[in-house]
Design an enzyme around this catalytic site. Structure first.
Site, mmCIF file in Angstrom:
data_model
loop_
_atom_site.group_PDB
_atom_site.id
_atom_site.type_symbol
_atom_site.label_atom_id
_atom_site.label_comp_id
_atom_site.label_asym_id
_atom_site.label_seq_id
_atom_site.Cartn_x
_atom_site.Cartn_y
_atom_site.Cartn_z
ATOM 1 N N GLU A 99 0.842 -1.208 0.000
ATOM 2 C CA GLU A 99 0.000 0.000 0.000
ATOM 3 C C GLU A 99 0.868 1.246 0.000
ATOM 4 O O GLU A 99 1.939 1.261 0.615
ATOM 5 C CB GLU A 99 -0.830 0.021 1.296
ATOM 6 N N ASP A 100 0.385 2.319 -0.622
ATOM 7 C CA ASP A 100 1.098 3.586 -0.565
ATOM 8 C C ASP A 100 0.918 4.256 0.803
ATOM 9 O O ASP A 100 1.886 4.631 1.452
ATOM 10 C CB ASP A 100 0.654 4.530 -1.696
ATOM 11 N N ASP A 103 -4.647 5.875 5.693
ATOM 12 C CA ASP A 103 -5.126 7.144 6.235
ATOM 13 C C ASP A 103 -6.270 6.830 7.221
ATOM 14 O O ASP A 103 -6.007 6.470 8.366
ATOM 15 C CB ASP A 103 -5.554 8.001 5.043
ATOM 16 N N PHE A 153 -1.458 16.293 4.022
ATOM 17 C CA PHE A 153 -1.718 15.709 2.709
ATOM 18 C C PHE A 153 -0.412 15.692 1.923
ATOM 19 O O PHE A 153 0.166 16.741 1.639
ATOM 20 C CB PHE A 153 -2.801 16.484 1.944
ATOM 21 N N ARG A 166 3.117 12.385 -9.015
ATOM 22 C CA ARG A 166 3.497 10.998 -8.706
ATOM 23 C C ARG A 166 4.979 10.742 -8.949
ATOM 24 O O ARG A 166 5.599 9.921 -8.299
ATOM 25 C CB ARG A 166 2.698 10.013 -9.572
HETATM 26 P P1 5GP Z 1 -7.959 5.539 3.531
HETATM 27 O O1 5GP Z 1 -9.032 4.627 3.012
HETATM 28 O O2 5GP Z 1 -6.957 4.867 4.412
HETATM 29 O O3 5GP Z 1 -8.543 6.759 4.193
HETATM 30 O O4 5GP Z 1 -7.256 6.169 2.298
HETATM 31 C C1 5GP Z 1 -6.424 5.502 1.492
HETATM 32 C C2 5GP Z 1 -6.238 6.215 0.171
HETATM 33 O O5 5GP Z 1 -6.491 7.636 0.257
HETATM 34 C C3 5GP Z 1 -4.806 6.088 -0.235
HETATM 35 O O6 5GP Z 1 -4.564 4.873 -0.916
HETATM 36 C C4 5GP Z 1 -4.610 7.335 -1.089
HETATM 37 O O7 5GP Z 1 -5.055 7.069 -2.399
HETATM 38 C C5 5GP Z 1 -5.526 8.365 -0.450
HETATM 39 N N1 5GP Z 1 -4.781 9.225 0.488
HETATM 40 C C6 5GP Z 1 -4.881 9.274 1.823
HETATM 41 N N2 5GP Z 1 -4.042 10.164 2.355
HETATM 42 C C7 5GP Z 1 -3.374 10.707 1.316
HETATM 43 C C8 5GP Z 1 -2.341 11.704 1.217
HETATM 44 O O8 5GP Z 1 -1.852 12.297 2.184
HETATM 45 N N3 5GP Z 1 -1.895 11.979 -0.045
HETATM 46 C C9 5GP Z 1 -2.394 11.382 -1.162
HETATM 47 N N4 5GP Z 1 -1.870 11.735 -2.323
HETATM 48 N N5 5GP Z 1 -3.347 10.435 -1.100
HETATM 49 C C10 5GP Z 1 -3.833 10.105 0.120
#
Ligand code: 5GP
Length: 182
Positions: A99-100, A103, A153, A166
Site C-alpha cells: 500500500e502507498d 489514512d 496531505f 506521482r
Molecule cells: P484511507 O481509506 O486509508 O482513508 O485512504 C487511502 C487512500 O487515500 C490512499 O490509498 C490514497 O489514495 C488516499 N490518500 C490518503 N491520504 C493521502 C495523502 O496524504 N496523499 C495522497 N496523495 N493520497 C492520500
C-alpha cells in the site's frame, strides 16, 4: 486572490531508499522458505512496489489491484469499491499487500476483508506511509510500515494530487497558498 500549490519536503529520496532497503531485508528474512505474491494497489503504490520488489531476495509473483474511494481527493470517505481485481488466483499464496498510504483505514479494511475471503496461505500488509492520527476503521496493525507521518496531505513517490506529482522522487506536504494577483 488565487491559489498556489507549494511542496514542503517531508521525506527525502535517500531516507525512502534506506527505509525500503530495511523493509526488504526484513521481508526477505520473514519469508525465508516461501514464495511471495506481492500485490500492489494502483496507482499510488507503483513506485514503492517497483523499488521494494527489486530489493526482496525471494522468488515472487507480482500483481496489482485498483480500488476507488468516493469523496474528494483530500478527504477519502468510507465508500470503497474495486476498479480492478487481482488477475492472479490468491488461494494458498503468501499474499503481501503493498500500500502507498493508510489514512482513515477504510480502504485497507475493505481490502483485508476481500483478500481474507480468497483463502490465501497468509496475508500481510506493507504500507509505505501511515497516518495513525486519522484512523477511523478498526484494523490490525500493518506488519510492515515505512514511516508514520503526521496528519498532512502528501504527494510524491507515487502519490498524487489530481494525478500530478506521482513522479517526484521524494515525499512532500502539498500546501495551498492564497496569493494576491494584481
Ligand atoms: P484511507 O481509506 O486509508 O482513508 O485512504 C487511502 C487512500 O487515500 C490512499 O490509498 C490514497 O489514495 C488516499 N490518500 C490518503 N491520504 C493521502 C495523502 O496524504 N496523499 C495522497 N496523495 N493520497 C492520500
Amino acid at each position: 486572490m488565487s491559489k498556489m500549490e507549494r511542496i514542503e519536503p517531508l521525506l527525502t529520496a535517500a531516507q525512502i531508499r534506506n527505509r525500503v532497503t530495511e523493509l526488504a531485508a526484513q521481508i526477505t528474512k520473514d519469508y525465508q522458505d516461501k514464495e511471495i505474491l506481492l500485490l500492489g494497489t494502483l496507482k499510488g503504490a507503483y513506485v514503492f512496489i517497483a523499488d521494494l520488489s527489486r530489493e526482496i531476495d525471494r522468488p515472487m509473483e507480482i500483481d496489482f489491484l485498483k480500488v476507488s474511494s468516493y469523496g474528494d481527493s483530500t478527504s477519502p470517505i468510507s465508500q470503497v469499491a474495486f476498479d480492478q481485481r487481482p488477475s492472479t488466483e490468491l488461494s494458498d499464496k503468501h499474499v503481501l499487500l503493498v500500500e502507498d498510504i493508510v489514512d482513515t483505514g477504510h480502504t485497507l479494511a475493505y481490502l483485508r476483508r476481500f483478500l481474507e475471503s480468497q483463502n490465501p496461505a497468509s496475508l500481510k500488509v506493507c504500507a509505505l506511509l501511515d497516518k495513525p492520527s486519522r484512523r477511523e476503521a478498526k484494523l490490525p496493525e500493518s506488519e510492515y510500515i515505512g514511516f508514520q507521518i503526521p496528519d498532512k496531505f502528501v504527494v510524491g513517490y507515487g502519490l498524487d494530487y489530481g494525478q500530478r506529482y506521482r513522479n517526484m522522487p521524494y515525499v512532500g506536504e502539498l500546501i495551498f497558498e492564497e496569493v494576491n494577483k494584481w
